[in-house]
Scaffold this active site. Sequence first.
Site, PDB file in Angstrom:
ATOM      1  N   LYS A  47       0.709  12.141   5.116  1.00 16.89           N
ATOM      2  CA  LYS A  47       1.101  10.980   6.202  1.00 16.89           C
ATOM      3  C   LYS A  47       1.765   9.895   5.447  1.00 16.89           C
ATOM      4  O   LYS A  47       2.659   9.300   6.034  1.00 16.89           O
ATOM      5  CB  LYS A  47      -0.049  10.771   6.964  1.00 16.89           C
ATOM      6  CG  LYS A  47      -0.139   9.579   7.825  1.00 16.89           C
ATOM      7  CD  LYS A  47      -1.100   8.348   7.500  1.00 16.89           C
ATOM      8  CE  LYS A  47      -2.190   8.273   6.624  1.00 16.89           C
ATOM      9  NZ  LYS A  47      -2.847   7.246   6.604  1.00 16.89           N
ATOM     10  N   LYS A 100       0.756  -1.309   0.083  1.00 21.20           N
ATOM     11  CA  LYS A 100      -0.022   0.123   0.175  1.00 21.20           C
ATOM     12  C   LYS A 100       0.959   1.205   0.132  1.00 21.20           C
ATOM     13  O   LYS A 100       0.663   2.278  -0.838  1.00 21.20           O
ATOM     14  CB  LYS A 100      -0.905  -0.130   1.145  1.00 21.20           C
ATOM     15  CG  LYS A 100      -1.748   1.482   1.524  1.00 21.20           C
ATOM     16  CD  LYS A 100      -2.568   1.673   0.351  1.00 21.20           C
ATOM     17  CE  LYS A 100      -3.238   2.926   0.626  1.00 21.20           C
ATOM     18  NZ  LYS A 100      -4.162   3.491  -0.258  1.00 21.20           N
TER      19      LYS A 100
HETATM   20  P1  NAD Z   1     -11.757  10.126   7.696  1.00 20.22           P
HETATM   21  O1  NAD Z   1     -10.834  11.088   8.563  1.00 20.22           O
HETATM   22  O2  NAD Z   1     -12.800  10.354   6.674  1.00 20.22           O
HETATM   23  O3  NAD Z   1     -12.187   8.866   8.726  1.00 20.22           O
HETATM   24  C1  NAD Z   1     -11.830   8.578   9.896  1.00 20.22           C
HETATM   25  C2  NAD Z   1     -12.801   8.294  10.991  1.00 20.22           C
HETATM   26  O4  NAD Z   1     -12.175   7.837  12.092  1.00 20.22           O
HETATM   27  C3  NAD Z   1     -13.519   9.662  11.355  1.00 20.22           C
HETATM   28  O5  NAD Z   1     -15.026   9.808  11.219  1.00 20.22           O
HETATM   29  C4  NAD Z   1     -12.927   9.680  12.521  1.00 20.22           C
HETATM   30  O6  NAD Z   1     -14.133  10.660  13.524  1.00 20.22           O
HETATM   31  C5  NAD Z   1     -12.998   8.335  13.314  1.00 20.22           C
HETATM   32  N1  NAD Z   1     -12.016   8.488  14.345  1.00 20.22           N
HETATM   33  C6  NAD Z   1     -10.792   9.075  14.399  1.00 20.22           C
HETATM   34  N2  NAD Z   1     -10.107   8.497  15.534  1.00 20.22           N
HETATM   35  C7  NAD Z   1     -11.161   7.630  16.361  1.00 20.22           C
HETATM   36  C8  NAD Z   1     -10.942   7.144  17.462  1.00 20.22           C
HETATM   37  N3  NAD Z   1     -10.065   6.938  18.235  1.00 20.22           N
HETATM   38  N4  NAD Z   1     -12.161   6.336  17.866  1.00 20.22           N
HETATM   39  C9  NAD Z   1     -13.203   6.111  16.804  1.00 20.22           C
HETATM   40  N5  NAD Z   1     -13.198   6.914  15.802  1.00 20.22           N
HETATM   41  C10 NAD Z   1     -12.286   7.636  15.336  1.00 20.22           C
HETATM   42  O7  NAD Z   1     -10.329   9.320   7.060  1.00 20.22           O
HETATM   43  P2  NAD Z   1     -10.671   8.288   5.753  1.00 20.22           P
HETATM   44  O8  NAD Z   1     -10.412   8.975   4.332  1.00 20.22           O
HETATM   45  O9  NAD Z   1     -11.972   7.246   5.873  1.00 20.22           O
HETATM   46  O10 NAD Z   1      -9.322   7.294   6.042  1.00 20.22           O
HETATM   47  C11 NAD Z   1      -9.211   6.262   6.809  1.00 20.22           C
HETATM   48  C12 NAD Z   1      -7.825   5.653   6.500  1.00 20.22           C
HETATM   49  O11 NAD Z   1      -7.999   5.017   5.224  1.00 20.22           O
HETATM   50  C13 NAD Z   1      -6.752   6.352   6.580  1.00 20.22           C
HETATM   51  O12 NAD Z   1      -5.748   5.599   7.115  1.00 20.22           O
HETATM   52  C14 NAD Z   1      -6.381   6.874   5.065  1.00 20.22           C
HETATM   53  O13 NAD Z   1      -5.014   6.976   4.768  1.00 20.22           O
HETATM   54  C15 NAD Z   1      -6.773   5.434   4.369  1.00 20.22           C
HETATM   55  N6  NAD Z   1      -7.650   5.309   3.008  1.00 20.22           N
HETATM   56  C16 NAD Z   1      -8.279   6.368   2.810  1.00 20.22           C
HETATM   57  C17 NAD Z   1      -8.798   6.472   1.286  1.00 20.22           C
HETATM   58  C18 NAD Z   1      -9.729   7.578   1.059  1.00 20.22           C
HETATM   59  O14 NAD Z   1      -9.801   7.645  -0.376  1.00 20.22           O
HETATM   60  N7  NAD Z   1     -10.275   8.380   1.717  1.00 20.22           N
HETATM   61  C19 NAD Z   1      -8.188   5.474   0.465  1.00 20.22           C
HETATM   62  C20 NAD Z   1      -7.538   4.563   0.792  1.00 20.22           C
HETATM   63  C21 NAD Z   1      -7.096   4.234   2.168  1.00 20.22           C
END
Ligand code: NAD
Length: 290
Positions: free
Chosen positions: A240, A171
């Site tokens: 990040k 990844k």
């Molecule tokens: P986001 O910020 O939209 O969602 C993360 C969620 O986690 C939020 O709703 C937040 O309130 C919650 N959260 C944070 N800390 C928490 C805790 N301690 N307990 C409970 N909930 C908690 O992020 P995202 O875009 O969904 O990305 C999540 C992960 O997936 C990241 O590591 C990102 O790099 C990866 N990712 C994202 C994408 C994308 O297109 N957005 C694609 C592939 C991978």
Amino acid sequence: MQTLAFIGLGNMGMPMARNLVQAGYVVYGLNRSKEKEKTFEELGGRPAESLAAVAEKADVIMTCLPQPADVEQVLLGEKGLLQFPLNNPLIIDFSTVSPSLHRTVEEKAQRSGARYLDAPVSGGTTGADAGTLAIMCGGEEEVFKEAQPILDILGANITYTGPAGSGTKVKLINQYMVGMHTAAVGEALHLADQSGIDKSLLYQVLSRSFAQSRIFDRHYRDFIAEDKEEPGFALDLLLKDLGLAEQMAGEADVNLEAGKKVEDLFQKASDQGFGEKDMSTLYQFVKQRE
Ligand code: NAD
């Protein structure tokens, strides 16, 4: 049927958890901001209320959290999941964090009587929504096989990569290239603007040339041409990932020379207030800088 829990109902986690609900599972959702738990309930999910309840009720516990510190806190922290009595659950982390963190979590999970997989995803919110994510999965192969019915609901391109952390290595190499392509798209479109070349004409031509990429399609067609800035995938999350790729390169004695410049560009964009916008706004940052 297994009972599921999903922690982190964000841009990715919400549609992923909803797809599991739609497949007929009982899914408990937990999120830091409570309004997202309400949205999840409206989609058919159940409120989990606490990590203690998740530990008690769920056979499979999934996380999709923003940063390594969030995964550490939720799984390994003083009040983290592994501190509660567990009934041999399967824990799957979809977040993008570091390979070494996954190795630590796997070891601690096994000591607490749980099984663990790192399963970072690619394909963005569209892939999460459609259940067509690419999923790169590290951990014990038997555990991977056990997880497959659930992974099949979330993704269309699922690969077993080897021991815990190996999914994340694949990844992070993906993210390194996403960063390079994003910088290339931003600077190329700015160059077109400044040289009197229409962006949509450029997109049409390059879409049939060697410069074509899925990132160019995503950034131009879905965001820049639509004047859309809200994520999607936040620029700070890509920053990040570039830092994590750099760290992984250090551990492998590899010098990512071009990558350092790209990371620096993203850092500047973040410092200028683009961090919470979609990663495609690197183009706007490059444009406003001059
Ligand atoms: P986001 O910020 O939209 O969602 C993360 C969620 O986690 C939020 O709703 C937040 O309130 C919650 N959260 C944070 N800390 C928490 C805790 N301690 N307990 C409970 N909930 C908690 O992020 P995202 O875009 O969904 O990305 C999540 C992960 O997936 C990241 O590591 C990102 O790099 C990866 N990712 C994202 C994408 C994308 O297109 N957005 C694609 C592939 C991978």
